[in-house]
Every structure is written in C-alpha cells, then in structure tokens.
Design a protein around this motif. Sequence first.
Motif, short mmCIF file in Angstrom:
data_model
loop_
_atom_site.label_atom_id
_atom_site.label_comp_id
_atom_site.label_asym_id
_atom_site.label_seq_id
_atom_site.Cartn_x
_atom_site.Cartn_y
_atom_site.Cartn_z
N ASP A 97 36.22 41.36 45.00
CA ASP A 97 37.10 40.24 45.31
C ASP A 97 38.32 40.14 44.39
OD1 ASP A 97 35.55 39.56 43.09
OD2 ASP A 97 35.54 37.43 43.60
N ARG A 98 38.45 41.05 43.42
CA ARG A 98 39.61 41.04 42.51
C ARG A 98 39.78 42.41 41.87
NH1 ARG A 98 35.75 37.80 38.55
NH2 ARG A 98 34.98 37.28 40.57
N GLU A 99 41.01 42.69 41.50
CA GLU A 99 41.31 43.95 40.81
C GLU A 99 40.97 43.87 39.34
OE1 GLU A 99 45.44 44.55 41.74
OE2 GLU A 99 44.95 45.53 43.64
N GLY A 100 41.18 42.71 38.76
CA GLY A 100 40.89 42.52 37.34
C GLY A 100 40.91 41.05 37.00
N ASP A 101 40.51 40.74 35.77
CA ASP A 101 40.61 39.37 35.30
C ASP A 101 40.69 39.35 33.78
OD1 ASP A 101 37.87 39.49 34.38
OD2 ASP A 101 37.20 38.90 36.36
N HIS A 102 41.10 38.20 33.28
CA HIS A 102 41.23 37.99 31.84
C HIS A 102 40.64 36.63 31.51
CE1 HIS A 102 43.20 36.02 28.43
NE2 HIS A 102 43.05 37.20 27.85
#
Length: 120
Positions: free
Chosen positions: A43-48
């Motif tokens: 559901d996402r490419e990346g996160d922080h």
Amino acid sequence: MALSLTPRMLETAYEYLRSTSPFKSWKLPPVEEIELAVTRHRDREGDHCVYRRTQDHIIRVSAAAIKTTDALMQVMAHEMCHAYQEQTKTARRGEHNTEFKRLAKRVCRYHGWETAHFIG
C-alpha cells in the motif's frame, strides 16, 4: 529482472543522496544514526517516522513497490524530505504540506525528477 532490495542498498542510497544538494545542507544524521528497513508493504512505496523517546529516524522502503534504481532513489529522497521536516519541526502528520511541496520541488530540480510523481 526487478531490483531486489537489501538494507545495504538503502544505506547506500541514503548516504549518496545525503552527499548531494539540497540534502547536504540539511544536516540529516549519518546512516549509522538512523534505522533503515526493507518491507513488503503493497500500500506504499516507503515511509518515515521517528521513535518518540529518542527522536531517531526510521525509513522503510517496500520491496513489493520499488522495482528500479530510480524508484529507490526517489522514494528515499521523498522520505528524507519527511526526515528533514521532522528535524525542523515543520512536519504535519499524514500530509504533504506547503513546506513539503517546496522541499520536493527543490529536490526534483536538482535531481531531474517530476515533482507531481515525487509528491505522489
């Protein structure tokens, strides 16, 4: 053949970008002081995010979503913008605010990326 992400690739991408404009003036922590992880999120490419107690940065990149070197570099740069905002206290949870968009345009100008895709 798709890129097979490893934690070492994330470290290298982070340090490379940290040595380039505009990141080199942002004083982001060295790779030894952040946590980098490869995930399988679809559901996402990346996160922080940051740890609440220590304020240490965590950047995660999805091997399920990132299949090329260019995509890896863009998602890492995107998450580094979030890290900078956290560091400068301009982050707003869950949104790409005006400050994020200004930073993104600057990053894209230096690195030759399309701002609309970068902000996503």
